[in-house]
Design an enzyme around this catalytic site. Structure first.
Site, PDB file in Angstrom:
ATOM      1  N   TYR A  50       0.834  -1.196   0.000  1.00 29.56           N
ATOM      2  CA  TYR A  50       0.000   0.000   0.000  1.00 29.56           C
ATOM      3  C   TYR A  50       0.874   1.253   0.000  1.00 29.56           C
ATOM      4  O   TYR A  50       1.923   1.293   0.632  1.00 29.56           O
ATOM      5  CB  TYR A  50      -0.895   0.048   1.252  1.00 29.56           C
TER       6      TYR A  50
ATOM      7  N   TYR B 205      -7.078  -9.812   3.344  1.00 30.74           N
ATOM      8  CA  TYR B 205      -7.960  -8.648   3.303  1.00 30.74           C
ATOM      9  C   TYR B 205      -8.582  -8.482   1.919  1.00 30.74           C
ATOM     10  O   TYR B 205      -9.752  -8.142   1.783  1.00 30.74           O
ATOM     11  CB  TYR B 205      -7.208  -7.372   3.695  1.00 30.74           C
ATOM     12  N   LYS B 206      -7.808  -8.751   0.892  1.00 32.99           N
ATOM     13  CA  LYS B 206      -8.340  -8.642  -0.464  1.00 32.99           C
ATOM     14  C   LYS B 206      -9.276  -9.795  -0.803  1.00 32.99           C
ATOM     15  O   LYS B 206      -9.949  -9.766  -1.841  1.00 32.99           O
ATOM     16  CB  LYS B 206      -7.198  -8.561  -1.478  1.00 32.99           C
TER      17      LYS B 206
ATOM     18  N   ASN C 129      -6.477   1.078  -7.302  1.00 31.36           N
ATOM     19  CA  ASN C 129      -6.490   0.036  -6.275  1.00 31.36           C
ATOM     20  C   ASN C 129      -6.862  -1.244  -7.004  1.00 31.36           C
ATOM     21  O   ASN C 129      -7.358  -1.200  -8.135  1.00 31.36           O
ATOM     22  CB  ASN C 129      -7.515   0.388  -5.194  1.00 31.36           C
TER      23      ASN C 129
ATOM     24  N   HIS D 242     -11.808   3.349   6.552  1.00 31.38           N
ATOM     25  CA  HIS D 242     -10.633   2.540   6.214  1.00 31.38           C
ATOM     26  C   HIS D 242     -10.097   1.736   7.390  1.00 31.38           C
ATOM     27  O   HIS D 242      -9.027   1.139   7.294  1.00 31.38           O
ATOM     28  CB  HIS D 242      -9.533   3.441   5.637  1.00 31.38           C
TER      29      HIS D 242
ATOM     30  N   ARG E 133      -5.874   7.655  -8.231  1.00 26.83           N
ATOM     31  CA  ARG E 133      -5.037   6.552  -7.798  1.00 26.83           C
ATOM     32  C   ARG E 133      -5.679   5.273  -8.297  1.00 26.83           C
ATOM     33  O   ARG E 133      -6.816   5.281  -8.763  1.00 26.83           O
ATOM     34  CB  ARG E 133      -4.898   6.522  -6.274  1.00 26.83           C
TER      35      ARG E 133
ATOM     36  N   GLU F  79      -9.549  -0.719  -9.753  1.00 25.69           N
ATOM     37  CA  GLU F  79     -10.345   0.495  -9.590  1.00 25.69           C
ATOM     38  C   GLU F  79      -9.495   1.711  -9.937  1.00 25.69           C
ATOM     39  O   GLU F  79      -8.412   1.895  -9.370  1.00 25.69           O
ATOM     40  CB  GLU F  79     -10.810   0.639  -8.136  1.00 25.69           C
TER      41      GLU F  79
END
Lengths: 323, 327
Positions: B27, B310-311, B218, B186, B216, B259
């Site tokens: 990240y 997490y993903k 993701n 978040h 950005r 994204e």
């Protein structure tokens, strides 16, 4: 309200070139100036309470816009002539319609709080200008607002405007004791969820904020016009020695270290140019950086062995970097 | 650089925003000014704020069906009305400028005319008067762009998620998050708090000036080309993640989901407009670009366990990496 910025203020990059379309005297010392796009196009919209930086000669001053900000065709500012000031206001007062000026894009630093149940606006003298913008926006969107306006007899700018806009919700004062009495009443009778906004001379603002605090208002509900805080200041000039080539690069005030390196033909990786992404970090070998970024941790900033060259500068006259 | 087989790739591969700059991923606050073109091994992307692609009508129809079925995917706190109008008057002119053959926007003070030939739409409306639009203003703007929309209000030194239309969420829920602070939204993301990434992002967003636009990327992965992987529909898509591992069709079924997120300070309300546009291509499509095939394989193989968890990709990421790396 006005505040002096440096002529090389970053806000003036990407500025607008506008024509002075109208000049109106508000009082013997306050004059309103209306700017339009020379081609007749609409101007960038703005948040209520925004200011623009106007270049006059070698001076650049910030002035509040007095419109609601919704889809404007013109910008209007009101300027108090200060004869012993930096000279910007006197230069402006000499301009006639048709003059061309460099005007920054609007910058927001005194926005209304969208969740407020009521907006209590308090202005003194030329501090009326951002309040006019707030009142116009409140009228357009149907938000609840009232205005307490203190001015010297015969020196009240925009009186016709605020009387028409505010009607019953306007209270005017022309001397200090009646203002203090009216302030005490207003501070005590607002609905929960009211936000207070104040603009005027520093002493006036201090008086209002102190009285509000004494009356039990939480600091998060109090807002005063903080000119210039949206921009990083241009900073002092310094120079950097690049250890690998021995080259010395001068960084003038108003130019970032990244820009100075780029101007010297050097390629530094970068992304945001705002001190956030971390891409343009450079190792520092000697000297003390003035850290202005949001990327380095406090520990890293204290260690002084790296610098985000897009925003940070030097505390000393010289830095040496590993580049 | 454009690879030699670029001409044989489908437009959605040529324009795909491949997000990896290295063979490993962590990240970061990876923001950059928008729009700007970025060239990739298959072509390039990013020269437009709003990207319209061949899926335009079908994705908008899917969004409309989701909103009809589940109204909790659209939410707006009462104070966000001006921000929604600000979104409309900011985005429609951008669309008209980028797609002049099929869209036009004109305005006389508050009276607007909007034409969108792709949807056979031709309307007049008045800014601030919701009754002049064919539907509520927030749903209206969401019916014109493929992006999901979130609106953040700035106050008390923080950003608040106070309105949005989120039909294509990558495993989160607008209904759950609306009204929260940006930092709270978040909260579940691993690692970013120790590294102060979200705090820095919030500081950056709060300093954006009117009209400034950043972006950005993701990414995650999705089984089949399923846009609606919101928390609300988890029972429909959750089990696929295990089932796909032994499916011989895995390279066609498993998609890299990227994204492109735009961050725009709206000029009149001062709200932050957060657009989330989802692009997906399958591993099979990725394999047509050898540099992407190898890079994604290495990223998946190297990704730390907590980030993969997490993903939501930990069940199949080894299978995907093995296939991509030819093992």
């Amino acid at each position: 309200m006005t505040a002096t910025a440096e002529a090389s203020a970053p806000a003036l990059h990407d500025a607008l070139e506008l024509v002075l379309a109208d000049v109106t005297d508000q009082t013997p010392s306050i004059r309103s100036f209306t700017f339009r796009d020379p081609a007749g196009n609409g101007l960038p919209p703005y948040v209520p309470g925004s200011h623009v930086i106007v270049q006059c000669g070698d001076k650049a001053n910030a002035y509040s816009l007095t419109g609601s900000g919704v889809l404007p065709d013109e910008y209007t500012i009101s300027v108090l002539r200060v004869d012993d000031g930096g000279g910007g206001s006197a230069t402006l007062h000499r301009l006639a319609p048709g003059a061309r000026l460099t005007v920054s894009r609007p910058r927001s630093a005194f926005a209304p709080v969208a969740t407020a149940r009521h907006h209590l606006l308090i202005a003194a003298g030329i501090g009326i200008t951002p309040m006019l913008s707030h009142m116009r926006a409140a009228a357009e969107w149907g938000h609840s607002a009232s205005l307490l306006y203190s001015y010297r007899q015969g020196e009240g700018a925009h009186l016709d405007d605020v009387r028409e806009l505010c009607g019953e919700s306007l209270h005017e004062c022309t001397d200090r004791s009646s203002f203090l009495a009216a302030l005490a009443v207003r501070l005590g009778e607002q609905p929960l969820g009211t936000h207070l906004y104040v603009c005027g001379p520093q002493g006036f603002m201090d008086t209002v904020l102190h009285a509000a605090s004494e009356a039990g208002w939480p600091a998060s509900r109090l807002h005063s016009e903080p000119f210039g805080s949206a921009d990083l200041d241009p900073g002092q000039p310094f120079s950097v020695r690049l250890s690998r080539s021995g080259t010395v690069v001068d960084v003038p005030s108003g130019t970032s270290l990244l820009e100075a390196l780029e101007d010297s033909g050097l390629k530094v990786p970068f992304m945001c140019r705002q001190g956030v992404c971390g891409e343009c970090v450079l190792p520092v070998l000697r000297g003390t950086p003035e850290h202005r970024d949001l990327y380095l941790s406090d520990a890293e900033k204290t260690a002084n062995n790296s610098i985000m060259c897009c925003v940070s500068r030097s505390r000393d006259a010289g830095l040496e970097i590993d580049f | 650089m454009l690879s030699t087989q670029g001409s044989t790739l489908t437009p959605s591969v040529q324009r795909f925003p491949f997000p990896f700059r290295e063979d490993s991923y962590r990240y970061s606050t990876n923001v950059e000014p928008a729009p700007q073109f970025v060239s990739t091994d298959a072509g390039g992307w990013g020269d437009r704020l709003i990207e319209i692609d061949p899926h335009y009508r079908s994705e908008l129809e899917e969004r409309a069906a989701i909103l009809d079925r589940d109204p909790s995917r659209i939410a707006m706190l009462a104070h966000m009305g001006p921000a929604v109008w600000d979104t409309i008057t900011t985005l429609l002119p951008v669309l008209a400028a980028d797609y002049p053959d099929v869209m036009s926007f004109t305005r006389e003070r508050r009276r607007c005319h909007w034409r969108n030939d792709l949807l056979r739409l031709d309307i007049n409306f008045v800014i601030g008067d919701a009754s002049t639009l064919p539907m509520e203003p927030l749903r209206f703007i969401a019916s014109q762009i493929q992006d999901d929309i979130a609106l953040l209000d700035q106050r008390e030194g923080a950003l608040w998620l106070d309105a949005g239309v989120i039909t294509f969420a990558a495993d989160w829920s607008l209904g759950f998050d609306v009204g929260m602070r940006f930092l709270e939204v978040h909260g579940p993301v691993p690692r970013v708090h120790e590294e102060q990434i979200i705090t820095r992002a919030q500081q950056f967003l709060m300093r954006l000036q009117p009209g400034e636009k950043y972006r950005r990327t993701n990414w995650t992965m999705t089984v089949d080309r399923r846009l609606d992987t919101s928390t609300e529909t988890y029972p429909q898509w959750g089990p696929d993640r295990l089932e796909v591992v032994d499916d011989p069709e895995l390279p066609k079924r498993l998609h890299l989901r990227v994204e492109v997120q735009h961050l725009i300070r709206l000029p009149q309300s001062g709200a932050i407009l957060f657009l989330v546009r989802t692009h997906m291509i399958s591993l099979a499509e990725i394999s047509a670009v050898p540099a992407w095939r190898q890079r994604l394989g290495r990223v998946l193989a190297e990704l730390p366990e907590d980030m993969a968890d997490y993903k939501g990709i930990s069940r199949y990421r080894d299978a995907a990496a093995n296939w991509l790396l030819g093992g």
